[in-house]
Design an enzyme around this catalytic site. Structure first.
Site, PDB file in Angstrom:
ATOM      1  N   ARG A   1      -3.070 -10.345   4.853  1.00 28.06           N
ATOM      2  CA  ARG A   1      -3.499 -10.376   3.442  1.00 28.06           C
ATOM      3  C   ARG A   1      -2.380  -9.766   2.607  1.00 28.06           C
ATOM      4  NH1 ARG A   1      -5.726  -7.115  -0.315  1.00 28.06           N
ATOM      5  NH2 ARG A   1      -7.232  -8.032  -1.741  1.00 28.06           N
TER       6      ARG A   1
ATOM      7  N   LYS B   1       0.822  -1.223   0.000  1.00 30.37           N
ATOM      8  CA  LYS B   1       0.000   0.000   0.000  1.00 30.37           C
ATOM      9  C   LYS B   1       0.848   1.263   0.000  1.00 30.37           C
ATOM     10  CE  LYS B   1      -4.358  -1.990   1.257  1.00 30.37           C
ATOM     11  NZ  LYS B   1      -5.356  -2.344   2.248  1.00 30.37           N
TER      12      LYS B   1
HETATM   13  N1  PMM Z   1      -7.281  -4.120   0.781  1.00 29.62           N
HETATM   14  C1  PMM Z   1      -7.583  -4.159  -0.524  1.00 29.62           C
HETATM   15  C2  PMM Z   1      -8.571  -5.056  -1.011  1.00 29.62           C
HETATM   16  N2  PMM Z   1      -9.211  -5.891  -0.157  1.00 29.62           N
HETATM   17  N3  PMM Z   1      -9.530  -6.740   2.032  1.00 29.62           N
HETATM   18  C3  PMM Z   1      -9.240  -6.715   3.327  1.00 29.62           C
HETATM   19  N4  PMM Z   1      -9.867  -7.554   4.182  1.00 29.62           N
HETATM   20  N5  PMM Z   1      -8.313  -5.856   3.848  1.00 29.62           N
HETATM   21  C4  PMM Z   1      -7.636  -4.966   3.066  1.00 29.62           C
HETATM   22  O1  PMM Z   1      -6.821  -4.196   3.592  1.00 29.62           O
HETATM   23  C5  PMM Z   1      -7.926  -4.959   1.655  1.00 29.62           C
HETATM   24  C6  PMM Z   1      -8.898  -5.876   1.172  1.00 29.62           C
HETATM   25  C7  PMM Z   1      -6.868  -3.263  -1.496  1.00 29.62           C
HETATM   26  O2  PMM Z   1      -5.657  -3.818  -1.888  1.00 29.62           O
HETATM   27  P1  PMM Z   1      -5.425  -4.621  -3.287  1.00 29.62           P
HETATM   28  O3  PMM Z   1      -5.977  -3.726  -4.388  1.00 29.62           O
HETATM   29  O4  PMM Z   1      -3.973  -4.833  -3.402  1.00 29.62           O
HETATM   30  O5  PMM Z   1      -6.169  -5.917  -3.250  1.00 29.62           O
END
Ligand code: PMM
Length: 284
Positions: free
Chosen positions: A257, A217
């Site tokens: 994650r 991020k």
């Molecule tokens: N961040 C993203 C997408 N889904 N789900 C959870 N539970 N927690 C998060 O911090 C989260 C998520 C955005 O990141 P990405 O685009 O790299 O998937």
């Protein structure tokens, strides 16, 4: 079916974004075959869970149609489940959550915690799925306008998650199928993400396991800028991500994650080898 439980270290949830536009890997796994191949690669690296998403939530993103989202995620979930993976669906939509669970997903990861589509709560309550309730305030196209937290970001996120928890429990989802997530980067500045990480035990005091998604991020890119001040590119943030994962593991998070499964597990292996993980249990 209850929540998957970690043993000796947090669960590592590998990210498979079946999207043309996610901030860190948009377009790389956008077609079915490459998404499945990427999921298999993450399983080979040791991922405990695969999180399959068909909607980008990067700041400013616009939403896909429901049909598009279904078409992106359902076949990939069915295929990876058939290969033995524990699969999570990253969706804010009831229709997608229901189809994903029918295709084999064991976890519904709803970044809106049921705010975007309250019907998700009913779908989860009527299913055996575990529900990840993330802190969220608004859709990605305008979430950056909602970073004002009176009383501080930790207290604000805690109170808003507590309110979501009340709604989720009222809908009939039992605690042994719930996980909370502070929602790093969602209506939060870089500074607020760090404050939230420092104050994570306040969020853990809500009494449920925590999932944290810090991987690649913006706030990690800003931590290690180039000499000209530009943030570290997204695909070169795995070291800061792994270091943070290790610290979060020590503190007791249930799950991490991440995009970089191998780097995460390598960092955890060092901690485990030195005995730091002996007797480890996740916050709950
Ligand atoms: N961040 C993203 C997408 N889904 N789900 C959870 N539970 N927690 C998060 O911090 C989260 C998520 C955005 O990141 P990405 O685009 O790299 O998937």
């Amino acid at each position: 079916m209850t929540r998957p439980e970690p043993a000796g270290r947090p669960l590592v949830m590998g990210i498979v974004n079946v999207t043309p536009d996610s901030f860190s890997d948009g377009g790389r796994w956008a077609d079915r075959d490459s998404a499945v191949a990427h999921g298999v690669e993450l399983l080979d690296q040791g991922a405990d869970v695969l999180d399959i998403g068909g909607e980008s939530t990067r700041p400013g993103a616009t939403r896909p149609l429901v049909a598009e989202e279904l078409d992106r995620v359902v076949p990939v979930i069915a295929e990876l489940t058939a290969r033995g993976a524990v699969v999570s669906v990253d969706t804010m939509r009831a229709e997608v959550a229901a189809a994903a669970v029918a295709a084999g997903a064991r976890i519904v990861n709803d970044v809106s915690g049921g705010l975007a589509d309250p019907e998700v709560l009913r779908v989860v309550a009527d299913s055996p799925a575990t529900y990840v309730v993330m802190h969220w305030r608004a859709h990605a196209d305008h979430m950056d306008a909602f970073t004002d937290y009176r009383g501080g970001v930790v207290a604000g996120v805690r109170a808003e998650l507590a309110a979501r928890l009340k709604a989720v429990r009222a809908a009939g989802v039992p605690d042994d199928r719930l996980v909370l997530d502070p929602g790093l980067g969602f209506a939060k500045t870089s500074e607020q993400n760090w404050e939230l990480l420092a104050g994570l035990d306040e969020i853990a005091s809500l009494g449920l396991p925590l999932l944290v998604g810090a991987s690649r991020k913006r706030f990690l890119g800003a931590l290690t800028p180039a000499p000209d001040g530009s943030p570290r590119p997204v695909d070169r943030r795995e070291h800061t991500g792994a270091a943070l994962s290790l610290l979060l593991a020590q503190r007791g998070v249930w799950g991490l994650r991440v995009h970089d499964v191998r780097a995460t597990l390598d960092a955890l292996a060092v901690w485990q080898r030195l005995g730091g993980a002996d007797g480890w249990t996740a916050w709950a």
